[in-house]
Design a protein around this motif. Structure first.
Motif, PDB file in Angstrom:
ATOM      1  N   ASP A  76      -3.782   6.237  15.475  1.00 48.98           N
ATOM      2  CA  ASP A  76      -3.830   6.843  14.151  1.00 48.98           C
ATOM      3  C   ASP A  76      -4.528   5.851  13.230  1.00 48.98           C
ATOM      4  OD1 ASP A  76      -2.473   9.113  14.891  1.00 48.98           O
ATOM      5  OD2 ASP A  76      -0.922   8.927  13.347  1.00 48.98           O
ATOM      6  N   ILE A  77      -5.415   6.353  12.409  1.00 48.69           N
ATOM      7  CA  ILE A  77      -6.040   5.548  11.365  1.00 48.69           C
ATOM      8  C   ILE A  77      -5.228   5.803  10.099  1.00 48.69           C
ATOM      9  CG2 ILE A  77      -8.104   5.151   9.980  1.00 48.69           C
ATOM     10  CD1 ILE A  77      -9.712   6.356  12.358  1.00 48.69           C
ATOM     11  N   LEU A  78      -4.678   4.750   9.545  1.00 44.27           N
ATOM     12  CA  LEU A  78      -3.914   4.856   8.306  1.00 44.27           C
ATOM     13  C   LEU A  78      -4.771   4.314   7.175  1.00 44.27           C
ATOM     14  CD1 LEU A  78      -0.482   3.390   9.499  1.00 44.27           C
ATOM     15  CD2 LEU A  78      -1.280   5.750   9.621  1.00 44.27           C
ATOM     16  N   ILE A  79      -4.989   5.134   6.177  1.00 48.96           N
ATOM     17  CA  ILE A  79      -5.718   4.708   4.986  1.00 48.96           C
ATOM     18  C   ILE A  79      -4.669   4.355   3.934  1.00 48.96           C
ATOM     19  CG2 ILE A  79      -7.395   5.336   3.198  1.00 48.96           C
ATOM     20  CD1 ILE A  79      -8.618   5.353   6.000  1.00 48.96           C
ATOM     21  N   GLY A  80      -4.715   3.119   3.479  1.00 52.05           N
ATOM     22  CA  GLY A  80      -3.766   2.664   2.468  1.00 52.05           C
ATOM     23  C   GLY A  80      -4.450   2.436   1.139  1.00 52.05           C
ATOM     24  N   ARG A  81      -3.768   2.813   0.079  1.00 53.22           N
ATOM     25  CA  ARG A  81      -4.261   2.549  -1.274  1.00 53.22           C
ATOM     26  C   ARG A  81      -3.485   1.354  -1.806  1.00 53.22           C
ATOM     27  NH1 ARG A  81      -6.309   6.315  -5.850  1.00 53.22           N
ATOM     28  NH2 ARG A  81      -6.368   4.847  -7.565  1.00 53.22           N
ATOM     29  N   GLY A  82      -4.203   0.292  -2.123  1.00 52.36           N
ATOM     30  CA  GLY A  82      -3.564  -0.924  -2.595  1.00 52.36           C
ATOM     31  C   GLY A  82      -2.847  -0.719  -3.912  1.00 52.36           C
ATOM     32  N   ARG A  83      -1.576  -1.091  -3.938  1.00 48.47           N
ATOM     33  CA  ARG A  83      -0.761  -1.023  -5.159  1.00 48.47           C
ATOM     34  C   ARG A  83      -0.663  -2.390  -5.824  1.00 48.47           C
ATOM     35  NH1 ARG A  83       3.361   2.667  -5.866  1.00 48.47           N
ATOM     36  NH2 ARG A  83       4.711   0.953  -6.483  1.00 48.47           N
ATOM     37  N   LYS A  84      -0.564  -3.418  -4.977  1.00 48.84           N
ATOM     38  CA  LYS A  84      -0.341  -4.771  -5.478  1.00 48.84           C
ATOM     39  C   LYS A  84      -0.818  -5.751  -4.418  1.00 48.84           C
ATOM     40  CE  LYS A  84       3.446  -7.784  -6.895  1.00 48.84           C
ATOM     41  NZ  LYS A  84       4.896  -7.903  -7.028  1.00 48.84           N
ATOM     42  N   VAL A  85      -1.380  -6.861  -4.855  1.00 53.07           N
ATOM     43  CA  VAL A  85      -1.748  -7.927  -3.924  1.00 53.07           C
ATOM     44  C   VAL A  85      -1.088  -9.226  -4.370  1.00 53.07           C
ATOM     45  CG1 VAL A  85      -3.941  -6.901  -3.237  1.00 53.07           C
ATOM     46  CG2 VAL A  85      -3.897  -8.529  -5.111  1.00 53.07           C
ATOM     47  N   GLU A  86      -0.724 -10.028  -3.381  1.00 57.94           N
ATOM     48  CA  GLU A  86      -0.249 -11.386  -3.608  1.00 57.94           C
ATOM     49  C   GLU A  86      -1.111 -12.263  -2.733  1.00 57.94           C
ATOM     50  OE1 GLU A  86       3.990 -11.735  -3.058  1.00 57.94           O
ATOM     51  OE2 GLU A  86       4.306  -9.742  -3.904  1.00 57.94           O
ATOM     52  N   LYS A  87      -1.632 -13.363  -3.302  1.00 58.26           N
ATOM     53  CA  LYS A  87      -2.583 -14.161  -2.527  1.00 58.26           C
ATOM     54  C   LYS A  87      -2.476 -15.637  -2.833  1.00 58.26           C
ATOM     55  CE  LYS A  87      -6.236 -13.004  -5.715  1.00 58.26           C
ATOM     56  NZ  LYS A  87      -6.469 -13.051  -6.832  1.00 58.26           N
ATOM     57  N   GLU A  88      -2.686 -16.413  -1.789  1.00 59.76           N
ATOM     58  CA  GLU A  88      -2.809 -17.866  -1.853  1.00 59.76           C
ATOM     59  C   GLU A  88      -3.922 -18.193  -0.869  1.00 59.76           C
ATOM     60  OE1 GLU A  88      -2.803 -21.519  -2.806  1.00 59.76           O
ATOM     61  OE2 GLU A  88      -1.343 -20.229  -3.807  1.00 59.76           O
ATOM     62  N   LEU A  89      -5.152 -18.251  -1.354  1.00 60.61           N
ATOM     63  CA  LEU A  89      -6.336 -18.263  -0.494  1.00 60.61           C
ATOM     64  C   LEU A  89      -6.817 -19.656  -0.090  1.00 60.61           C
ATOM     65  CD1 LEU A  89      -8.288 -15.404  -2.308  1.00 60.61           C
ATOM     66  CD2 LEU A  89      -6.763 -15.236  -0.342  1.00 60.61           C
ATOM     67  N   CYS A  97       0.806  -1.230   0.000  1.00 59.33           N
ATOM     68  CA  CYS A  97       0.000   0.000   0.000  1.00 59.33           C
ATOM     69  C   CYS A  97       0.831   1.268   0.000  1.00 59.33           C
ATOM     70  CB  CYS A  97      -0.867   0.053   1.266  1.00 59.33           C
ATOM     71  SG  CYS A  97      -2.062  -1.253   1.435  1.00 59.33           S
ATOM     72  N   ASP A  98       0.312   2.277  -0.680  1.00 60.21           N
ATOM     73  CA  ASP A  98       0.758   3.653  -0.492  1.00 60.21           C
ATOM     74  C   ASP A  98      -0.076   4.234   0.634  1.00 60.21           C
ATOM     75  OD1 ASP A  98       2.653   3.902  -2.583  1.00 60.21           O
ATOM     76  OD2 ASP A  98       1.059   4.272  -4.040  1.00 60.21           O
ATOM     77  N   LEU A  99       0.518   5.063   1.463  1.00 62.25           N
ATOM     78  CA  LEU A  99      -0.230   5.742   2.508  1.00 62.25           C
ATOM     79  C   LEU A  99      -1.048   6.854   1.861  1.00 62.25           C
ATOM     80  CD1 LEU A  99      -0.853   6.009   5.507  1.00 62.25           C
ATOM     81  CD2 LEU A  99       1.150   7.495   5.706  1.00 62.25           C
ATOM     82  N   HIS A 100      -2.353   6.680   1.846  1.00 60.62           N
ATOM     83  CA  HIS A 100      -3.271   7.608   1.187  1.00 60.62           C
ATOM     84  C   HIS A 100      -3.635   8.782   2.092  1.00 60.62           C
ATOM     85  CE1 HIS A 100      -6.481   8.749  -1.601  1.00 60.62           C
ATOM     86  NE2 HIS A 100      -7.325   8.769  -0.589  1.00 60.62           N
ATOM     87  N   ASP A 101      -3.857   8.494   3.374  1.00 57.68           N
ATOM     88  CA  ASP A 101      -4.238   9.532   4.335  1.00 57.68           C
ATOM     89  C   ASP A 101      -4.065   8.999   5.750  1.00 57.68           C
ATOM     90  OD1 ASP A 101      -5.135  12.050   5.104  1.00 57.68           O
ATOM     91  OD2 ASP A 101      -6.927  11.942   3.857  1.00 57.68           O
ATOM     92  N   THR A 102      -3.982   9.898   6.716  1.00 57.24           N
ATOM     93  CA  THR A 102      -3.925   9.510   8.126  1.00 57.24           C
ATOM     94  C   THR A 102      -4.856  10.408   8.931  1.00 57.24           C
ATOM     95  OG1 THR A 102      -2.087  10.980   8.682  1.00 57.24           O
ATOM     96  CG2 THR A 102      -1.516   8.757   7.979  1.00 57.24           C
TER      97      THR A 102
END
Length: 158
Positions: A132-145, A120-125
């Motif tokens: 502190d509430i950190l709002i993250g903007r997803g840049r990339k996901v990796e998953k094995e569900l 994530c990029d830090l979008h806002d706090t």
């Protein structure tokens, strides 16, 4: 009508009744990785892809994450108890020492064994109460569900 004040113990007890997933939020302080176990995590928006995590003002991972403007969310599986405890317990040494992780191009460590990683990029706090509430903007996901997720309920990892 008088205002009723809920004690911190009562609040923790009531909020702890709500089951949540378990994550380790990671970042980079410029020289070393930082990370902490977090159960206060949720999706905020699909478009754009936003999530939130909450960190205590005194959490040593908070300042480096805010300064770097990047963080990762490692969602743990049910067999990740040792990982959850390692990053939840205050340690005098680097929590990552001797631990297997991948340093991503954005700086947020991806923990080996975590079935989901969100870079994530830090979008806002927002500073609210003692967190502190950190709002993250997803840049990339990796998953094995395929693994069962870890749950936090009434002060216990399940």
């Amino acid at each position: 009508m008088s205002e009723q004040i809920v004690s911190p113990d009562d609040w923790r007890s009531v909020m702890g009744y709500f089951a949540s997933g378990v994550t380790v939020v990671t970042g980079w302080d410029g020289t070393e990785p930082v990370g902490t176990t977090v159960s206060a995590f949720c999706s905020v928006s699909l478009t754009p892809p936003l999530l939130l995590v909450c960190l205590d003002h005194n959490n040593p991972a908070l300042a480096p994450i805010k300064k770097k403007g990047r963080f990762g969310v490692n969602i743990l599986s049910a067999d990740g108890m040792d990982v959850a405890m390692r990053f939840a317990t205050p340690m005098e040494t680097n929590r990552f020492e001797g631990f297997d992780f991948v340093h991503t191009d954005g700086g947020a460590p991806r923990l080996s064994g975590a079935p989901v990683f969100i870079d994530c990029d830090l979008h806002d706090t927002y500073s609210v109460g003692d967190h502190d509430i950190l709002i993250g903007r997803g840049r990339k996901v990796e998953k094995e569900l395929t693994a069962k997720p870890m749950i936090y309920h009434q002060g216990k990892f399940l």
